[in-house]
Design a protein around this motif. Structure first.
Motif, PDB file in Angstrom:
ATOM      1  N   ALA A  54      -4.286 -12.096   0.399  1.00  0.00           N
ATOM      2  CA  ALA A  54      -5.490 -11.581   1.050  1.00  0.00           C
ATOM      3  C   ALA A  54      -5.744 -10.105   0.785  1.00  0.00           C
ATOM      4  O   ALA A  54      -6.887  -9.653   0.837  1.00  0.00           O
ATOM      5  N   LEU A  55      -4.714  -9.324   0.500  1.00  0.00           N
ATOM      6  CA  LEU A  55      -4.873  -7.880   0.327  1.00  0.00           C
ATOM      7  C   LEU A  55      -5.115  -7.472  -1.131  1.00  0.00           C
ATOM      8  O   LEU A  55      -5.118  -6.273  -1.436  1.00  0.00           O
ATOM      9  N   ARG A  56      -5.339  -8.427  -1.998  1.00  0.00           N
ATOM     10  CA  ARG A  56      -5.492  -8.078  -3.411  1.00  0.00           C
ATOM     11  C   ARG A  56      -6.644  -7.082  -3.635  1.00  0.00           C
ATOM     12  O   ARG A  56      -6.472  -6.064  -4.314  1.00  0.00           O
ATOM     13  N   ALA A  57      -7.803  -7.351  -3.064  1.00  0.00           N
ATOM     14  CA  ALA A  57      -8.955  -6.470  -3.280  1.00  0.00           C
ATOM     15  C   ALA A  57      -8.667  -5.068  -2.759  1.00  0.00           C
ATOM     16  O   ALA A  57      -9.012  -4.065  -3.406  1.00  0.00           O
ATOM     17  N   ALA A  58      -8.034  -4.969  -1.599  1.00  0.00           N
ATOM     18  CA  ALA A  58      -7.708  -3.654  -1.038  1.00  0.00           C
ATOM     19  C   ALA A  58      -6.731  -2.905  -1.935  1.00  0.00           C
ATOM     20  O   ALA A  58      -6.845  -1.683  -2.131  1.00  0.00           O
ATOM     21  N   LEU A  59      -5.755  -3.615  -2.486  1.00  0.00           N
ATOM     22  CA  LEU A  59      -4.785  -2.971  -3.377  1.00  0.00           C
ATOM     23  C   LEU A  59      -5.444  -2.530  -4.677  1.00  0.00           C
ATOM     24  O   LEU A  59      -5.121  -1.457  -5.219  1.00  0.00           O
ATOM     25  N   GLU A  60      -6.372  -3.318  -5.184  1.00  0.00           N
ATOM     26  CA  GLU A  60      -7.094  -2.925  -6.395  1.00  0.00           C
ATOM     27  C   GLU A  60      -7.927  -1.668  -6.139  1.00  0.00           C
ATOM     28  O   GLU A  60      -7.998  -0.772  -6.985  1.00  0.00           O
ATOM     29  N   THR A  61      -8.548  -1.587  -4.962  1.00  0.00           N
ATOM     30  CA  THR A  61      -9.323  -0.398  -4.605  1.00  0.00           C
ATOM     31  C   THR A  61      -8.421   0.827  -4.494  1.00  0.00           C
ATOM     32  O   THR A  61      -8.757   1.923  -4.981  1.00  0.00           O
ATOM     33  N   GLN A  62      -7.262   0.655  -3.883  1.00  0.00           N
ATOM     34  CA  GLN A  62      -6.315   1.761  -3.756  1.00  0.00           C
ATOM     35  C   GLN A  62      -5.809   2.189  -5.127  1.00  0.00           C
ATOM     36  O   GLN A  62      -5.689   3.399  -5.402  1.00  0.00           O
ATOM     37  N   ARG A  63      -5.507   1.228  -5.975  1.00  0.00           N
ATOM     38  CA  ARG A  63      -5.044   1.551  -7.330  1.00  0.00           C
ATOM     39  C   ARG A  63      -6.081   2.410  -8.053  1.00  0.00           C
ATOM     40  O   ARG A  63      -5.731   3.402  -8.727  1.00  0.00           O
ATOM     41  N   LYS A  64      -7.351   2.053  -7.911  1.00  0.00           N
ATOM     42  CA  LYS A  64      -8.423   2.820  -8.561  1.00  0.00           C
ATOM     43  C   LYS A  64      -8.526   4.223  -7.976  1.00  0.00           C
ATOM     44  O   LYS A  64      -8.668   5.216  -8.716  1.00  0.00           O
ATOM     45  N   ALA A  65      -8.448   4.327  -6.648  1.00  0.00           N
ATOM     46  CA  ALA A  65      -8.550   5.638  -6.000  1.00  0.00           C
ATOM     47  C   ALA A  65      -7.414   6.551  -6.422  1.00  0.00           C
ATOM     48  O   ALA A  65      -7.592   7.772  -6.526  1.00  0.00           O
ATOM     49  N   ALA A  91       0.835  -1.208   0.000  1.00  0.00           N
ATOM     50  CA  ALA A  91       0.000   0.000   0.000  1.00  0.00           C
ATOM     51  C   ALA A  91       0.867   1.254   0.000  1.00  0.00           C
ATOM     52  O   ALA A  91       0.606   2.217  -0.739  1.00  0.00           O
ATOM     53  N   ARG A  92       1.918   1.263   0.821  1.00  0.00           N
ATOM     54  CA  ARG A  92       2.819   2.421   0.845  1.00  0.00           C
ATOM     55  C   ARG A  92       3.599   2.529  -0.472  1.00  0.00           C
ATOM     56  O   ARG A  92       3.862   3.635  -0.957  1.00  0.00           O
ATOM     57  N   LEU A  93       3.949   1.391  -1.057  1.00  0.00           N
ATOM     58  CA  LEU A  93       4.627   1.418  -2.353  1.00  0.00           C
ATOM     59  C   LEU A  93       3.732   2.054  -3.416  1.00  0.00           C
ATOM     60  O   LEU A  93       4.210   2.848  -4.249  1.00  0.00           O
ATOM     61  N   LEU A  94       2.427   1.744  -3.390  1.00  0.00           N
ATOM     62  CA  LEU A  94       1.514   2.359  -4.354  1.00  0.00           C
ATOM     63  C   LEU A  94       1.445   3.879  -4.153  1.00  0.00           C
ATOM     64  O   LEU A  94       1.438   4.644  -5.124  1.00  0.00           O
ATOM     65  N   ASP A  95       1.395   4.319  -2.897  1.00  0.00           N
ATOM     66  CA  ASP A  95       1.382   5.766  -2.643  1.00  0.00           C
ATOM     67  C   ASP A  95       2.667   6.418  -3.159  1.00  0.00           C
ATOM     68  O   ASP A  95       2.635   7.504  -3.750  1.00  0.00           O
ATOM     69  N   ALA A  96       3.794   5.763  -2.917  1.00  0.00           N
ATOM     70  CA  ALA A  96       5.070   6.309  -3.387  1.00  0.00           C
ATOM     71  C   ALA A  96       5.122   6.347  -4.910  1.00  0.00           C
ATOM     72  O   ALA A  96       5.642   7.309  -5.505  1.00  0.00           O
ATOM     73  N   TYR A  97       4.582   5.308  -5.541  1.00  0.00           N
ATOM     74  CA  TYR A  97       4.573   5.269  -7.002  1.00  0.00           C
ATOM     75  C   TYR A  97       3.660   6.359  -7.563  1.00  0.00           C
ATOM     76  O   TYR A  97       3.982   6.991  -8.586  1.00  0.00           O
ATOM     77  N   ALA A  98       2.532   6.614  -6.894  1.00  0.00           N
ATOM     78  CA  ALA A  98       1.646   7.694  -7.342  1.00  0.00           C
ATOM     79  C   ALA A  98       2.383   9.029  -7.312  1.00  0.00           C
ATOM     80  O   ALA A  98       2.241   9.852  -8.227  1.00  0.00           O
TER      81      ALA A  98
END
Length: 391
Positions: A234-245, A205-212
């Motif tokens: 287990a966190l796939r759905a949460a990461l997909e939601t974050q990616r969309k946001a 999740a933090r990696l996605l924020d840094a990449y954004a």
């Protein structure tokens, strides 16, 4: 004749086979698979080739039943020593009891560092009583060795080489890789790659924020340094939601879990590898990436950082809790000349830590264990018996 050593792992994956084949050069290896039908990592079941002597266990049962199975299957093979992966799994614990009963010296294979988790004094005291039954250790880093010394193992009986993968396989198969299906038509070597189970400590999740943050001010072209998250969990759905946001659907790709024969296509076509875990005893995916010739940026909370990644020389290190620091290393990895130097120096570094190093370290551990078997005292023996009754 080469000494015979039994090496136990819970569920064989490709790197277990590579290590044991490395040990088969100086030793006669009995490969014990405790849970042949284990599914934690989703690996296809690897072939166990000659010259390894394959000994699968039933994969279930009480501690007493596992000890009895080892007695019927392993005792006739008369190993000079047995190597076990830690002290926590039921099979490893049963094998330690078998070793004590049969007076076979045990070798502790460990990737644990003292800083991995908060330590509880009572639990550490119990571990010391268990570790007293081991005659030698096999680790990779000084940090891992220090932890075993803290638990009472003689520093002179601790050897190096545990955390290894098949470097030659990754180097050769990634060299002529073609772009995996489903990835955009990026120029060769222009996407970030990470490979993990999708669980909390991997810090995705933090990696996605840094990449954004990395993407701000860049073009919207999906071929401009996309991020590929290999793996599942287990966190796939949460990461997909974050990616969309974050509006990164076109730039962050999630192709799922891949087997070892598919990994080189990603390692061979990526531009850089990132591993952002908040805690990681080692991180074998970093070995794989470096052996494949990728520049790497990894968390300073990965055990492999101590041995493999010299900051600014063989790769880059960052604080995994600092999103801005992750963004900075992503940006730095896009500097082609510097990344090429990281890749070259990194490959040279990891080449020293392949299956042959595991084999030489294991051979040294066997010699030390046979020459000076452990002598646990009455308290140590009583504690082993007490813990055994609770399992």
């Amino acid at each position: 004749m080469a000494p015979r050593v039994a090496i136990l792992f819970d569920n064989f994956g490709p790197y277990h086979i590579a290590r044991m084949l490395g040990a088969a050069a100086p030793l006669d290896v009995v490969a014990i698979e405790a849970t042949p039908r284990g599914t934690e990592y989703g690996w296809d079941k690897p072939v166990v080739p000659a010259p390894l002597h394959y000994l699968p266990l039933a994969g279930a049962g009480t501690l007493r039943e596992i000890v009895a199975e080892l007695d019927s299957k392993l005792t006739p093979l008369a190993p000079a020593a047995i190597a076990l992966p830690g002290w926590s799994s039921r099979a490893a614990f049963a094998a330690l009891i078998w070793a004590r009963q049969r007076k076979v010296p045990a070798i502790l294979m460990s990737e644990t560092n003292g800083w991995d988790f908060a330590r509880k004094p009572i639990a550490e005291w119990v571990k010391r009583r268990i570790v007293a039954h081991y005659s030698a250790g096999l680790v990779t880093s000084d940090s891992q060795a220090r932890y075993l010394v803290d638990l009472g193992l003689n520093a002179d009986a601790i050897f190096r080489g545990y955390n290894a993968v098949d470097n030659a396989y990754f180097a050769s198969t990634s060299a002529n890789a073609t772009m995996p299906e489903g990835l955009p038509e990026t120029p060769h070597g222009r996407y970030f790659l990470t490979s993990n189970r999708f669980i909390e400590k991997k810090n995705l999740a933090r990696l996605l924020d840094a990449y954004a943050a990395f993407r701000r001010g860049r073009s919207d072209d999906p071929a401009d340094w996309p991020l590929v998250l290999l793996g599942d969990g287990a966190l796939r759905a949460a990461l997909e939601t974050q990616r969309k946001a974050l509006r990164l659907e076109r730039h962050v790709l999630m192709p799922g879990f891949r087997q070892i024969d598919e990994l080189p296509r990603f390692y061979g076509t990526a531009g850089a590898f990132v591993h952002a875990s908040t805690t990681e005893q080692w991180g074998l995916v970093v070995n794989e990436a470096m052996a494949s010739g990728l520049p790497v940026a990894i968390s300073n909370r990965c055990g492999c950082a101590e041995v493999l990644v010299e900051d600014g020389v063989t790769g880059l290190l960052f604080d995994p809790f600092d999103t801005a620091a992750i963004t900075r290393v992503l940006t730095r990895l896009t500097a082609t000349d510097e990344s090429a130097a990281f890749a070259a120096h990194g490959r040279a570094r990891v080449d020293a830590w392949g299956p042959a190093r595991f084999g030489s370290g294991m051979a040294e551990a066997v010699r030390a264990a046979v020459a000076a078997p452990a002598g646990p005292n009455g308290m140590d023996r009583a504690m082993l018996n007490l813990v055994a009754r609770r399992r």
